[in-house]
Design an enzyme around this catalytic site. Structure first.
Site, mmCIF file in Angstrom:
data_model
loop_
_atom_site.group_PDB
_atom_site.id
_atom_site.type_symbol
_atom_site.label_atom_id
_atom_site.label_comp_id
_atom_site.label_asym_id
_atom_site.label_seq_id
_atom_site.Cartn_x
_atom_site.Cartn_y
_atom_site.Cartn_z
ATOM 1 N N GLU A 173 -9.633 -10.965 -7.427
ATOM 2 C CA GLU A 173 -8.691 -9.859 -7.227
ATOM 3 C C GLU A 173 -7.474 -9.987 -8.156
ATOM 4 O O GLU A 173 -6.965 -8.985 -8.647
ATOM 5 C CB GLU A 173 -8.259 -9.804 -5.763
ATOM 6 C CG GLU A 173 -9.388 -9.367 -4.843
ATOM 7 C CD GLU A 173 -9.027 -9.354 -3.368
ATOM 8 O OE1 GLU A 173 -9.907 -9.006 -2.560
ATOM 9 O OE2 GLU A 173 -7.871 -9.686 -3.011
ATOM 10 N N TYR B 2 -12.319 -2.254 -3.714
ATOM 11 C CA TYR B 2 -12.801 -2.429 -2.339
ATOM 12 C C TYR B 2 -14.324 -2.334 -2.237
ATOM 13 O O TYR B 2 -14.850 -2.026 -1.167
ATOM 14 C CB TYR B 2 -12.133 -1.407 -1.421
ATOM 15 C CG TYR B 2 -10.779 -1.831 -0.871
ATOM 16 C CD1 TYR B 2 -10.655 -2.991 -0.100
ATOM 17 C CD2 TYR B 2 -9.635 -1.073 -1.086
ATOM 18 C CE1 TYR B 2 -9.426 -3.376 0.430
ATOM 19 C CE2 TYR B 2 -8.394 -1.449 -0.563
ATOM 20 C CZ TYR B 2 -8.307 -2.604 0.195
ATOM 21 O OH TYR B 2 -7.097 -2.986 0.732
ATOM 22 N N HIS C 20 -2.262 -5.430 1.596
ATOM 23 C CA HIS C 20 -3.549 -6.097 1.392
ATOM 24 C C HIS C 20 -3.261 -7.540 0.997
ATOM 25 O O HIS C 20 -2.307 -7.806 0.267
ATOM 26 C CB HIS C 20 -4.351 -5.441 0.253
ATOM 27 C CG HIS C 20 -5.508 -6.291 -0.202
ATOM 28 N ND1 HIS C 20 -6.732 -6.271 0.433
ATOM 29 C CD2 HIS C 20 -5.596 -7.242 -1.176
ATOM 30 C CE1 HIS C 20 -7.525 -7.168 -0.152
ATOM 31 N NE2 HIS C 20 -6.865 -7.772 -1.122
ATOM 32 N N LYS D 100 0.823 -1.219 0.000
ATOM 33 C CA LYS D 100 0.000 0.000 0.000
ATOM 34 C C LYS D 100 0.858 1.270 0.000
ATOM 35 O O LYS D 100 2.064 1.232 0.282
ATOM 36 C CB LYS D 100 -0.935 -0.038 1.214
ATOM 37 C CG LYS D 100 -1.966 -1.182 1.162
ATOM 38 C CD LYS D 100 -2.928 -1.102 2.341
ATOM 39 C CE LYS D 100 -3.965 -2.210 2.283
ATOM 40 N NZ LYS D 100 -4.942 -2.103 3.412
ATOM 41 N N ASN E 53 -2.079 0.363 6.757
ATOM 42 C CA ASN E 53 -1.517 -0.876 7.318
ATOM 43 C C ASN E 53 -0.678 -1.682 6.313
ATOM 44 O O ASN E 53 -0.558 -2.901 6.417
ATOM 45 C CB ASN E 53 -2.623 -1.720 7.958
ATOM 46 C CG ASN E 53 -3.685 -2.144 6.967
ATOM 47 O OD1 ASN E 53 -3.582 -1.850 5.786
ATOM 48 N ND2 ASN E 53 -4.690 -2.853 7.445
HETATM 49 P P1 DAT Z 1 -7.807 -6.758 5.917
HETATM 50 O O1 DAT Z 1 -7.040 -5.758 5.059
HETATM 51 O O2 DAT Z 1 -6.998 -7.241 7.088
HETATM 52 O O3 DAT Z 1 -8.395 -7.881 5.103
HETATM 53 P P2 DAT Z 1 -10.514 -5.656 6.025
HETATM 54 O O4 DAT Z 1 -10.786 -6.443 4.793
HETATM 55 O O5 DAT Z 1 -11.457 -5.813 7.179
HETATM 56 O O6 DAT Z 1 -9.024 -5.956 6.573
HETATM 57 O O7 DAT Z 1 -10.469 -4.093 5.686
HETATM 58 C C1 DAT Z 1 -9.863 -3.644 4.489
HETATM 59 C C2 DAT Z 1 -9.023 -2.438 4.802
HETATM 60 O O8 DAT Z 1 -9.872 -1.361 5.232
HETATM 61 C C3 DAT Z 1 -8.009 -2.622 5.927
HETATM 62 O O9 DAT Z 1 -6.805 -3.213 5.501
HETATM 63 C C4 DAT Z 1 -7.807 -1.203 6.380
HETATM 64 C C5 DAT Z 1 -9.182 -0.584 6.220
HETATM 65 N N1 DAT Z 1 -9.924 -0.666 7.480
HETATM 66 C C6 DAT Z 1 -10.561 -1.745 8.014
HETATM 67 N N2 DAT Z 1 -11.133 -1.458 9.181
HETATM 68 C C7 DAT Z 1 -10.867 -0.143 9.412
HETATM 69 C C8 DAT Z 1 -11.188 0.767 10.461
HETATM 70 N N3 DAT Z 1 -11.912 0.383 11.520
HETATM 71 N N4 DAT Z 1 -10.726 2.030 10.349
HETATM 72 C C9 DAT Z 1 -10.014 2.447 9.277
HETATM 73 N N5 DAT Z 1 -9.682 1.629 8.256
HETATM 74 C C10 DAT Z 1 -10.098 0.361 8.318
HETATM 75 MG MG MG Z 2 -9.877 -7.895 3.647
#
Ligand code: DAT
Ligand code: MG
Length: 140
Positions: A128, A51, A117, A11, A114
């Site tokens: 994807e 997304y 992905h 990212k 973070n």
């Molecule tokens: P992951 O990337 O671990 O699969 P996810 O699919 O639940 O997590 O969410 C996709 C992305 O969205 C994640 O990498 C960062 C962002 N995200 C998720 N929860 C969030 C939150 N509570 N606040 C801000 N960004 C968030």
């Molecule tokens: Mg995810």
């Protein structure tokens, strides 16, 4: 256990800090092979399509904005159990909850920024990968 392929994205927070090589070293050390890779810049609209599953979530707009804020490195990782193995190497979504030695523990700045992905299941991995790569671009 079968050989799988999964979609990974390094990212913008990580490309900005020149961490592409350090993150790729973690994948390779875990036995994941980078069988396709390209550095691209997503528009907010493209990030939104990628997304789309999160479009009702409160962080969706912020997430799309962030993903379009700088270059990303999209890649296909291949290996035994690659989808789960990649999720393991990535660590928990929130770096505060990520295990020692994981990418997110070492490099992530916050739950939003973070660093990586990774696909979460065989169906999403296939979708994807097809979003970013043609079959010709993947060299196993
Ligand atoms: P992951 O990337 O671990 O699969 P996810 O699919 O639940 O997590 O969410 C996709 C992305 O969205 C994640 O990498 C960062 C962002 N995200 C998720 N929860 C969030 C939150 N509570 N606040 C801000 N960004 C968030
Ligand atoms: Mg995810």
């Amino acid at each position: 256990m079968a050989i799988e392929r999964t979609l990974s994205i390094i990212k913008p927070d990580a490309t900005r800090r020149n961490l592409t090589g350090a993150i790729n070293a973690k994948f390779e050390a875990a036995g994941l092979r980078i069988v396709a890779q390209k550095r691209i810049r997503l528009t907010k609209e493209q990030a939104g399509r990628f997304y789309a599953v999160h479009k009702e979530r409160p962080f969706y707009d912020e997430l799309c904005e962030f993903m379009a804020s700088g270059p990303v490195v999209v890649q296909v990782l291949e290996g035994e159990n690659a989808i789960a193995k990649n999720r393991e190497v990535m660590g928990a979504t929130d770096p505060a909850e990520a295990a020692e030695g994981t990418i997110r523990k070492e490099f992530a700045l916050s739950k939003g920024e973070n660093s990586v992905h990774g696909s979460d299941a065989p169906e999403t991995a296939a979708q994807e990968i097809a979003f970013f790569f043609s079959e010709l671009e993947i060299v196993g």
